[in-house]
Each structure stands twice: as C-alpha cells, then as structure tokens.
Scaffold this active site. Structure first.
Site, PDB file in Angstrom:
ATOM      1  N   SER A 175      21.454   9.263  69.399  1.00  0.00           N
ATOM      2  CA  SER A 175      20.879   9.392  70.819  1.00  0.00           C
ATOM      3  C   SER A 175      21.365   8.551  71.888  1.00  0.00           C
ATOM      4  CB  SER A 175      19.504   9.619  70.664  1.00  0.00           C
ATOM      5  OG  SER A 175      18.863  10.875  69.882  1.00  0.00           O
ATOM      6  N   SER A 200      20.409  16.710  61.231  1.00  0.00           N
ATOM      7  CA  SER A 200      21.074  17.779  60.632  1.00  0.00           C
ATOM      8  C   SER A 200      21.539  17.623  59.262  1.00  0.00           C
ATOM      9  CB  SER A 200      22.331  18.315  61.533  1.00  0.00           C
ATOM     10  OG  SER A 200      22.886  17.611  62.216  1.00  0.00           O
TER      11      SER A 200
END
Length: 205
Positions: free
Chosen positions: A38, A106
């Site tokens: 992020s 993911s």
C-alpha cells in the site's frame, strides 16, 4: 445469475482513450501483509497524478472492505469473492481509461490469474501489470504495523496469510520488488520505467 439482461454497446476503449488522452490499465500489487504494497501503491498513484497528469485511483482494504465488500469475512471462499469483485471493479476503471491500482494480499494464484484473464477477455483486452512486493514472513513480522502477525501467532486471528494460511508466490509477475532491499522511491522508479517502456505512460511536455 440473472438471464433477463441485455448488454448495451457504448464507446469503444480506443475511442475513450483518444478522447481522454491516456490508456486505461490495471496495476495489481500482491504480497504479504506488511510487505509495503500500500505504501508503494500510494506513492505510485501520487507520482502518476503529479508528474504524468494521469487519472489514477488506488483500490485497497480501506475503500473496498469498508464499503463494497463489507459483507465478506476472511474465509477462503470470502477471500476469493473479495478478489473477484476487486478484479471486476478494476476492469471497469481500466475500461474507463483510468489507471486502476489495486493493493491486496490476493494470496491465491488462481484468483490473480482470473483477474488477469478478466482484463484480457471480452473482445477489448486491457493491460494487467502484476507487481509482486516480495518480503519474507520474518521481515514482515518485524514490521507488523497493525499487530496482525502477533494476533495470528496468539490465535486471535484464525486464518492469516503467511502464518495459518498460504501465500502462493507469483510465477510470472511483470515486476518483482524486494521491499526489504529497495526503498519506496526506488520501487516507484522501477515501476514507472516499466510502464514507460511498455508505452503505457509518457512524460507530459
């Protein structure tokens, strides 16, 4: 699945791209919690907006898990559905000629491959750039800014990637970043260099 629906054609992606003067594509960050995904994604978003004047938008847990996917938990089935929805939203952004930047663990290879296939299908293929932010579990635990690894080790979090749930490493990511060895600035430079080399971004005169 609904069957009484009809697809209504609109502008083609190439027409939108010409009118907006930029292509649309997805940059898919994957990696362990605390890998730096992020942080790098945020820096990249700002770089594209400020230096290339490109419409770019970052999708992450803050704007997805608290909204669109607030009905999902963290079981394997819910994680699969979480990624499926994210892939669909990212494709819509990319089709609108916006740069979609996704930042999610993911962990399952098949889900990431399905996201890529979704972008490459439907007659108007869209570019999908996978960025693997690689870090060892040991190094990620040292960072652990939210205390999630600690909770996982204590059994407070039952399914946690890298501790009690698997992370399947990418086999052919376009960009491989080792975040324990590269700074955020270096990582962004490498990503931008790749995008320039592929003709996806260009310097604004």
């Amino acid at each position: 699945m609904a069957t009484n629906i009809t697809w209504h054609p609109s502008l083609s992606h190439s027409e939108r791209s010409t009118l907006r003067n930029q292509p649309g594509f997805t940059i898919w960050f994957t990696g362990l919690s605390a890998s730096g995904k992020s942080t790098i994604a945020t820096a990249l978003e700002q770089h594209l907006l400020r230096h290339y004047h490109m419409a770019a938008y970052r999708l992450d847990g803050d704007n997805i898990r608290f909204g669109l996917n607030r009905d999902l938990g963290f079981s394997e089935a819910d994680r699969n559905e979480n990624i499926r929805r994210i892939a669909e939203v990212a494709r819509l952004f990319a089709d609108s000629c916006t740069v979609a930047i996704t930042s999610f663990i993911s962990p399952y290879r098949r889900d990431r491959e399905a996201a890529r296939a979704l972008h490459e299908a439907k007659g108007q293929p869209l570019r999908f750039v996978e960025v693997w932010v690689d870090i060892s579990v040991e190094e990620a635990e040292k960072r652990d800014p939210k205390g999630l690894y600690k909770k996982a080790r204590e059994g407070v979090i039952m399914e946690f990637t890298g501790v009690s749930a698997p992370y399947e490493e990418p086999e052919s990511a376009e960009i491989h970043i080792r975040s324990a060895e590269e700074s955020v600035e270096e990582s962004v430079r490498r990503i931008v260099a790749y995008l320039e080399g592929e003709g996806l971004v260009r310097v604004v005169a």
